[in-house]
Enzyme design. Structure first.
Site, PDB file in Angstrom:
ATOM      1  N   TYR A   1       0.812  -1.229   0.000  1.00 20.53           N
ATOM      2  CA  TYR A   1       0.000   0.000   0.000  1.00 20.53           C
ATOM      3  C   TYR A   1       0.844   1.278   0.000  1.00 20.53           C
ATOM      4  O   TYR A   1       0.439   2.281   0.571  1.00 20.53           O
ATOM      5  CB  TYR A   1      -0.959   0.033   1.200  1.00 20.53           C
ATOM      6  CG  TYR A   1      -1.514  -1.306   1.625  1.00 20.53           C
ATOM      7  CD1 TYR A   1      -2.237  -2.095   0.735  1.00 20.53           C
ATOM      8  CD2 TYR A   1      -1.337  -1.781   2.918  1.00 20.53           C
ATOM      9  CE1 TYR A   1      -2.759  -3.327   1.116  1.00 20.53           C
ATOM     10  CE2 TYR A   1      -1.855  -3.005   3.317  1.00 20.53           C
ATOM     11  CZ  TYR A   1      -2.564  -3.774   2.416  1.00 20.53           C
ATOM     12  OH  TYR A   1      -3.069  -4.993   2.814  1.00 20.53           O
ATOM     13  N   HIS A   2       1.987   1.267  -0.686  1.00 22.07           N
ATOM     14  CA  HIS A   2       2.885   2.426  -0.645  1.00 22.07           C
ATOM     15  C   HIS A   2       3.232   2.967  -2.037  1.00 22.07           C
ATOM     16  O   HIS A   2       4.399   3.238  -2.315  1.00 22.07           O
ATOM     17  CB  HIS A   2       4.190   2.060   0.081  1.00 22.07           C
ATOM     18  CG  HIS A   2       4.011   1.686   1.503  1.00 22.07           C
ATOM     19  ND1 HIS A   2       4.958   0.967   2.217  1.00 22.07           N
ATOM     20  CD2 HIS A   2       3.006   1.940   2.376  1.00 22.07           C
ATOM     21  CE1 HIS A   2       4.538   0.781   3.449  1.00 22.07           C
ATOM     22  NE2 HIS A   2       3.355   1.360   3.574  1.00 22.07           N
ATOM     23  N   PRO A   3       2.294   3.171  -2.941  1.00 22.16           N
ATOM     24  CA  PRO A   3       2.649   3.704  -4.258  1.00 22.16           C
ATOM     25  C   PRO A   3       3.114   5.152  -4.177  1.00 22.16           C
ATOM     26  O   PRO A   3       2.541   5.956  -3.447  1.00 22.16           O
ATOM     27  CB  PRO A   3       1.340   3.584  -5.050  1.00 22.16           C
ATOM     28  CG  PRO A   3       0.267   3.659  -4.012  1.00 22.16           C
ATOM     29  CD  PRO A   3       0.828   2.962  -2.804  1.00 22.16           C
TER      30      PRO A   3
END
Length: 550
Positions: free
Chosen positions: A488-490
């Site tokens: 969940y770290h774009p």
């Protein structure tokens, strides 16, 4: 730090008394318009509205953060694929057996900080040095450290690396699970040293994670930056359920934004600036919808070109997590979190299993010799955490998650349609770089070594996932392709820099335009090697300072 009103939930929005508006033909005029009430946007709204002479409009496509699960740390995965989640999906991934990966992104006040696992991480100092070396002045570690300290109310106290009195409360977990303590002990038995502060002098090592919580409840960017001021500042207007559809321009000057709310189209005019803070998906999507991006792509979508910036939507980078799950001999896991006793303990005391952030412990280590910082992170959960929490085996279990944080694979984002309601095409190109796979393979081996260390002997029953039959490197690679997920770290899709693919300069101003900035994780030119929420808040803090102080 004042705590009154911290968890007050507004029932209706607009918030506060209306700003004095210049109404003309359905338009309203305000000094600063912030698009997106996520990690960076909340910080911007707070800081820009501190001066009562500045009128500020904050637009959020989602609703208020009223959902009960928002304040319950252990319940964050229960919000996935609900009305408070954009629930994106990637394009099929060639290197992951053609799978489409689920991408949760927060859609409410606080954005992803209202839906995340609350792990307080800043990233390695060399990450920021790299940004500076790429030509981004005043973004080195010593430049950003004051903003990290400014935002923080560190419950351990102030020191050279930490601050107190800031809006964001940072705490140790009130009641870490016994399995998390076993994980830290096991990591030392496996040859890794203990680290009490991953955000201090050194990042490498293993230990308990600090969290963005206050009195056992979630401390989102909305809780920290908006709730204490939203009823006190008449110069701050917050509009929820307000989807920005297009930026407005007078030549190359951004003059405002058009947005939809309750079936009606509105236009807000900015006297000074528009700041886009929608995150690594929504920010480039809005720029493209507004005619800012690659000329050929915009023409293909039938969108008039305002400025040809081929880097918009490019440079997409993310972290990947592979879970090893283990059956637990003893009933000590979070499988019991929703018992009557634990519910009462949380509601009355802010303690117990429901105050767990799930990813309670972890660590950092370096795998590749040419890595300047740890390229592998671990997340430990005293619970099964498979398929984003959607898959829960019966009984008790725990999870060890090797996480690729030195990502070398780079992807892109582009429009699927000129309709702002249509999700964009998300193509991360996961594992397109062979070194990324190599790091994860080593991570699986390390996780197994930790799991079979003496500290886990009283708890370890057997390996549930991937199972003892998976042993060779080829078998591990096949397991990773089948099971790996996003963490969940774009970042990176509106990257900062001066090269031809850069979207914003070091002051976060969009190249070729005036009156428009981008401030969120999308401006990161390279991905930091840790959880990205706190650095996104820092970006909001620093952007506000640049706007107010030149």
């Amino acid at each position: 730090m004042p705590q009154d009103n911290r968890f007050w939930i507004a029932d209706t929005f607009t918030v506060g008394d209306p700003i004095e508006q210049k109404e003309k033909e359905g338009q309203m005029s305000i000094d600063y318009i912030i698009i997106g009430a996520g990690s960076a946007g909340c910080a911007l709204a707070n800081r820009l509205s501190k001066n009562p002479k500045n009128s500020v409009l904050l637009l959020e496509a989602g609703g208020p953060d009223k959902k009960q699960e928002v304040g319950i740390p252990a319940a964050f995965a229960k919000m996935f694929k609900t009305e408070v989640d954009w629930a994106y999906e990637t394009a099929p991934q060639e290197n992951l057996n053609g799978r489409k990966l689920f991408w949760p992104r927060g859609k409410m006040l606080g954005g992803c900080s209202s839906i995340n696992a609350m792990i307080y991480q800043r990233g390695h100092r060399s990450d920021y040095q790299k940004w500076a070396e790429l030509g981004n002045e005043e973004w080195g570690y010593n430049d950003v450290l004051p903003y990290f300290k400014k935002m923080e109310n560190q419950e351990r106290g102030a020191d050279a690396y930490h601050g107190t009195g800031g809006p964001l409360n940072v705490a140790d977990l009130r009641e870490p699970n016994i399995l998390s303590k076993a994980f830290v002990a096991a990591s030392q038995q496996a040859g890794f040293f203990h680290n009490k502060d991953f955000n201090g002098a050194k990042q490498e090592g293993f230990g308990q994670y600090q969290v963005t919580q206050c009195k056992g409840k979630r401390e989102s960017a909305a809780t920290a930056y908006l709730k204490p001021i939203m009823k006190k500042r008449s110069n701050l207007q917050i509009e929820t359920e307000a989807l920005a559809t297009k930026l407005q321009f007078d030549g190359t000057r951004c003059t405002g934004v058009t947005y939809e709310q309750n079936g009606t189209t509105h236009t807000a005019i900015a006297n000074k600036e528009v700041i886009v803070s929608g995150g690594a998906v929504n920010s480039p999507q809005l720029l493209l919808l507004s005619g800012i991006g690659d000329n050929a792509h915009l023409q293909e979508m039938g969108i008039p070109v305002v400025v040809d910036l081929p880097g918009v939507g490019q440079n997409l980078i993310d972290h990947m997590l592979i879970i090893l799950a283990y059956k637990c001999k003893q009933p000590v896991t979070l499988a019991s979190a929703e018992s009557i006793v634990n519910i009462a303990k949380f509601l009355l005391l802010g303690k117990g299993m429901l105050s767990s952030n799930i990813g309670e412990a972890g660590g950092f280590t370096k795998i590749l010799g040419n890595s300047t910082a740890p390229d592998l992170q671990f997340h430990f959960a005293p619970a099964y955490f498979l398929e984003h929490g959607f898959k829960t085996p019966e009984g008790h279990g725990f999870s060890i998650g090797p996480t690729l944080v030195g990502t070398r694979s780079i992807g892109y984002l582009k429009l699927q349609s000129a309709d702002p309601h249509t999700h964009p095409i998300i193509q991360p190109n996961y594992l397109s770089n062979d070194e990324d796979m190599g790091i994860l393979v080593e991570g699986v081996k390390i996780a197994r070594k930790i799991a079979h260390s003496p500290a886990f002997a009283p708890y370890l029953d057997s390996e549930h996932t991937p199972g003892e039959k998976v042993q060779s490197d080829d078998e591990i690679r096949d397991f990773i392709r089948r099971e790996v997920e996003t963490l969940y770290h774009p970042v990176g899709t509106c990257k900062m820099g001066q090269d031809p693919m850069a979207v914003v300069n070091s002051r976060l101003q969009v190249h070729g335009l005036t009156g428009l900035r981008v401030a969120d994780a999308s401006i990161m030119p390279t991905i930091i090697n840790a959880n990205t929420n706190v650095p996104s808040i820092m970006i909001g803090e620093k952007c506000a300072d640049m706007i107010l102080n030149g």
